[in-house]
Write an enzyme that holds these catalytic residues in place. Structure first.
Site, PDB file in Angstrom:
ATOM      1  N   SER A 141       0.851  -1.193   0.000  1.00  0.00           N
ATOM      2  CA  SER A 141       0.000   0.000   0.000  1.00  0.00           C
ATOM      3  C   SER A 141       0.883   1.239   0.000  1.00  0.00           C
ATOM      4  O   SER A 141       2.036   1.194   0.464  1.00  0.00           O
ATOM      5  CB  SER A 141      -0.896   0.009   1.236  1.00  0.00           C
ATOM      6  OG  SER A 141      -1.509   1.269   1.433  1.00  0.00           O
ATOM      7  N   TYR A 156      -1.725  -0.482  10.773  1.00  0.00           N
ATOM      8  CA  TYR A 156      -1.777  -0.815   9.344  1.00  0.00           C
ATOM      9  C   TYR A 156      -0.601  -0.203   8.596  1.00  0.00           C
ATOM     10  O   TYR A 156       0.060  -0.880   7.788  1.00  0.00           O
ATOM     11  CB  TYR A 156      -3.098  -0.317   8.753  1.00  0.00           C
ATOM     12  CG  TYR A 156      -3.252  -0.609   7.273  1.00  0.00           C
ATOM     13  CD1 TYR A 156      -3.579  -1.895   6.836  1.00  0.00           C
ATOM     14  CD2 TYR A 156      -3.098   0.391   6.320  1.00  0.00           C
ATOM     15  CE1 TYR A 156      -3.734  -2.169   5.482  1.00  0.00           C
ATOM     16  CE2 TYR A 156      -3.245   0.127   4.967  1.00  0.00           C
ATOM     17  CZ  TYR A 156      -3.570  -1.156   4.553  1.00  0.00           C
ATOM     18  OH  TYR A 156      -3.719  -1.427   3.211  1.00  0.00           O
TER      19      TYR A 156
END
Length: 254
Positions: A141, A156
C-alpha cells in the site's frame, strides 16, 4: 501475457484485488489456487473461473492460523504438481492507537496477517519457485510511505512499511535462485476493503478519498490486478525488489 501451464496461488482471493487477480490469471491460462477463509465467497469466484474453462483449487483457510497457512503451498503443489507464482494479497486493517491503549492489540492482529503470513508462505514457496524460476508479488500500500492522518491507522501503516522492507530483503536473498519478488502499492481502491474491515461508510470514505487523488477518482480492483499480472510475467523479468505505486496521484497531494 500468456500464463498457460503456470500455477498461481492468490491469497485473499474471495473479494477485491484478490478476486480480480485470480480471475485475470485464469483468463490468461493459469491454474489458480484460491485462498481465503470464506468458503461461500471463494465458491462464487471459482464459478467465474470455471466459466472460463478452468478449474481452480479452493483452499478455505484462516491464514492467521499458522497450521492452516502452513498447508496452502503443499496443497497447491500436490494438486497441480508445481508452483510458479505466489500472490500475497491477504491483508486487514485493524485500528488502534497509543493513547487509546489498544495499539499493541491491533498491531499483533495486523502484523500476523499482513507480514508474518507473507514470510511464512514465502518460506514455504521458495523451494518450489526456485525450481520453476517463478516469482512473488506482495500487495502492499502507499501507506508504507506515509504517516497516518488518523492515529488509529498506526498498526496498518507500520505493517505495510514492514512488508515493503521484507519485499526488498527477500528479493535480494532469492535472486541467486532466479526468483523475483516485488510489491504493488495501491492507493485507496474502490472495492470491498473498507466494508470488509468495518472502517466506516465506504461510499462516504471513498468519495472523500477520490477528492484527494490528483486524478479525482479511485482505481478499481481490476486495474491493480493488471499491474500484478505484469510483474508476474516475463515482461518484468528484470524487475525485482521494486514497489509499483498505482494510486491515481494520491501521493502527489501528500
Amino acid at each position: 501475457m500468456s500464463f498457460n501451464s503456470k500455477v498461481v496461488i492468490v491469497t485473499g482471493a474471495s473479494s477485491g484485488i484478490g478476486a480480480a487477480t485470480a480471475l485475470l490469471f485464469a483468463k490468461e491460462g493459469a491454474d489458480v489456487a484460491l485462498v481465503a477463509p470464506n468458503s461461500t465467497k471463494l465458491a462464487a469466484v471459482a464459478k467465474q473461473i470455471e466459466a472460463l474453462g478452468k478449474t481452480p483449487l479452493i483452499i478455505p483457510a484462516d491464514l492467521a492460523n499458522e497450521t492452516e497457512a502452513g498447508t496452502v503451498v503443499s496443497q497447491t503443489v500436490n494438486h497441480f504438481g508445481k508452483l510458479d507464482v505466489l500472490i500475497n494479497n491477504a491483508g486487514i486493517e485493524v485500528q488502534g492507537s497509543i493513547l487509546n491503549g489498544n495499539a499493541l492489540e491491533a498491531y499483533d492482529k495486523v502484523m500476523k496477517l499482513n507480514v508474518r503470513v507473507v514470510i511464512q508462505l514465502t518460506t514455504l514457496a521458495a523451494p518450489f519457485l526456485a525450481k520453476t524460476k517463478g516469482n512473488i508479488v506482495n500487495v502492499s500500500s502507499i501507506a508504507s510511505t506515509l504517516t497516518s492522518k488518523y492515529p488509529t491507522g498506526l498498526p496498518y501503516y507500520v505493517s505495510k512499511a514492514a512488508l515493503d522492507y521484507f519485499t526488498r530483503c527477500s528479493a535480494l536473498e532469492l535472486a541467486s535462485t532466479g526468483v523475483r519478488v516485488n510489491s504493488v502499492n495501491p492507493g485507496p481502491v474502490d472495492n470491498e476493503f473498507v466494508a470488509n474491515n468495518k472502517l466506516g461508510d465506504a461510499s462516504v470514505i471513498n468519495k472523500e478519498r477520490a477528492k484527494i487523488a490528483a486524478l479525482g477518482f479511485l482505481a478499481k480492483s481490476e486495474e491493480i490486478a493488471d499491474v500484478i499480472l505484469f510483474l508476474a510475467s516475463e515482461k518484468a523479468r528484470s524487475v525485482t525488489g521494486s514497489s509499483y505505486v498505482i494510486d491515481n496521484g494520491f501521493l502527489l497531494k501528500g
